[in-house]
Design an enzyme around this catalytic site. Sequence first.
Site, PDB file in Angstrom:
ATOM      1  N   PRO A  10       0.794  -1.228   0.000  1.00 43.46           N
ATOM      2  CA  PRO A  10       0.000   0.000   0.000  1.00 43.46           C
ATOM      3  C   PRO A  10       0.825   1.276   0.000  1.00 43.46           C
ATOM      4  CG  PRO A  10      -0.078  -1.067   2.144  1.00 43.46           C
ATOM      5  CD  PRO A  10       0.560  -2.043   1.195  1.00 43.46           C
ATOM      6  N   ASN A  11       0.319   2.223  -0.746  1.00 44.65           N
ATOM      7  CA  ASN A  11       0.848   3.597  -0.839  1.00 44.65           C
ATOM      8  C   ASN A  11       2.140   3.718  -1.643  1.00 44.65           C
ATOM      9  OD1 ASN A  11      -1.241   4.825   0.809  1.00 44.65           O
ATOM     10  ND2 ASN A  11      -0.319   3.696   2.503  1.00 44.65           N
ATOM     11  N   ARG A  18       5.131  11.070  -2.368  1.00 46.45           N
ATOM     12  CA  ARG A  18       4.839  10.716  -0.979  1.00 46.45           C
ATOM     13  C   ARG A  18       6.064  10.956  -0.098  1.00 46.45           C
ATOM     14  NH1 ARG A  18       4.750   4.488   1.229  1.00 46.45           N
ATOM     15  NH2 ARG A  18       3.997   4.988   3.324  1.00 46.45           N
ATOM     16  N   TYR A  23      11.208   8.887   1.346  1.00 42.80           N
ATOM     17  CA  TYR A  23      11.229   7.857   0.296  1.00 42.80           C
ATOM     18  C   TYR A  23      11.905   8.298  -0.998  1.00 42.80           C
ATOM     19  CZ  TYR A  23       7.868   5.716   3.472  1.00 42.80           C
ATOM     20  OH  TYR A  23       7.273   5.178   4.588  1.00 42.80           O
ATOM     21  N   ASN A  79       8.124  -5.469  -0.667  1.00 40.44           N
ATOM     22  CA  ASN A  79       7.983  -4.282   0.168  1.00 40.44           C
ATOM     23  C   ASN A  79       6.509  -4.210   0.528  1.00 40.44           C
ATOM     24  OD1 ASN A  79       7.815  -1.880   1.470  1.00 40.44           O
ATOM     25  ND2 ASN A  79       8.977  -0.705  -0.049  1.00 40.44           N
ATOM     26  N   ALA A  82       2.988  -0.686   4.933  1.00 33.60           N
ATOM     27  CA  ALA A  82       2.477  -0.734   6.306  1.00 33.60           C
ATOM     28  C   ALA A  82       1.963  -2.117   6.704  1.00 33.60           C
ATOM     29  CB  ALA A  82       1.380   0.305   6.479  1.00 33.60           C
ATOM     30  N   GLU A 103      12.579  -9.399   2.361  1.00 32.97           N
ATOM     31  CA  GLU A 103      11.783  -8.257   2.854  1.00 32.97           C
ATOM     32  C   GLU A 103      12.574  -6.989   2.589  1.00 32.97           C
ATOM     33  OE1 GLU A 103      10.932  -8.455   7.044  1.00 32.97           O
ATOM     34  OE2 GLU A 103      10.348  -6.337   7.136  1.00 32.97           O
ATOM     35  N   HIS A 105      12.636  -2.587   2.587  1.00 30.17           N
ATOM     36  CA  HIS A 105      12.089  -1.269   2.907  1.00 30.17           C
ATOM     37  C   HIS A 105      13.009  -0.197   2.345  1.00 30.17           C
ATOM     38  CE1 HIS A 105       9.205  -3.222   5.440  1.00 30.17           C
ATOM     39  NE2 HIS A 105      10.196  -3.933   5.952  1.00 30.17           N
ATOM     40  N   ARG A 112      12.927   4.860  12.664  1.00 32.70           N
ATOM     41  CA  ARG A 112      11.667   5.621  12.610  1.00 32.70           C
ATOM     42  C   ARG A 112      10.784   5.284  13.825  1.00 32.70           C
ATOM     43  NH1 ARG A 112       9.224   5.039   6.796  1.00 32.70           N
ATOM     44  NH2 ARG A 112       7.951   6.775   7.579  1.00 32.70           N
TER      45      ARG A 112
HETATM   46  C1  DQA Z   1       8.190   1.112   3.930  1.00 36.09           C
HETATM   47  C2  DQA Z   1       8.233   1.370   5.439  1.00 36.09           C
HETATM   48  C3  DQA Z   1       6.877   1.136   6.074  1.00 36.09           C
HETATM   49  O1  DQA Z   1       6.946   1.360   7.471  1.00 36.09           O
HETATM   50  C4  DQA Z   1       5.854   2.072   5.472  1.00 36.09           C
HETATM   51  O2  DQA Z   1       4.575   1.815   6.010  1.00 36.09           O
HETATM   52  C5  DQA Z   1       5.830   2.020   3.985  1.00 36.09           C
HETATM   53  C6  DQA Z   1       7.097   1.931   3.260  1.00 36.09           C
HETATM   54  C7  DQA Z   1       9.531   1.480   3.244  1.00 36.09           C
HETATM   55  O3  DQA Z   1       9.686   1.099   2.092  1.00 36.09           O
HETATM   56  O4  DQA Z   1      10.385   2.143   3.842  1.00 36.09           O
HETATM   57  O5  DQA Z   1       4.780   2.140   3.366  1.00 36.09           O
HETATM   58  O6  DQA Z   1       7.949  -0.263   3.712  1.00 36.09           O
END
Ligand code: DQA
Length: 148
Positions: A10-11, A18, A23, A79, A82, A103, A105, A112
């Site tokens: 998501p997102n 964003r 990011y 990735n 959240a 995994e 990020h 954070r």
């Molecule tokens: C994320 C880190 C997560 O905590 C966050 O909710 C994201 C992006 C990252 O790529 O740093 O949506 O996965």
Amino acid sequence: MKTAFVLNGPNLNLLGTREPQVYGTQTLNDVRLLCERACAANGFALEFRQSNHEGELVDWLHEAGALHAKGKLAGVILNAGAYTHTSVALQDAIKGTGITLIELHISNVHAREAFRHHSYISPAAKAVMAGFGVNGYALAIAGLAGMQ
Ligand code: DQA
């Protein structure tokens, strides 16, 4: 030729606009191109996807699992956004399929908020990467190549 799945949660469709201080300014399409180059360099086909829906991500992990069963999967880079911090369903899907999963990020989640320090993905992942920015995707694909 084996396929690398790169799945984004998501997102991540909002990459580029964003929270650029967290990011960066590259878009998801830039990330796709970067992954295409990294896959070509490592001899993998690429399946690159993004969804805002948890169940769709579960379905895609199952799809990767079916490829894994045929010996045609290089691995999955996930990735989960959240959902990393909330999703038992994603952990179960990874464990249930036996896929090799990294995994990933973009940000260093450990630097954070405290709620980002726990991951439901990590116990089922072969490797965990955080904080390399979007270049982490290319590093993860090279990492998958080293696991074959
Ligand atoms: C994320 C880190 C997560 O905590 C966050 O909710 C994201 C992006 C990252 O790529 O740093 O949506 O996965």
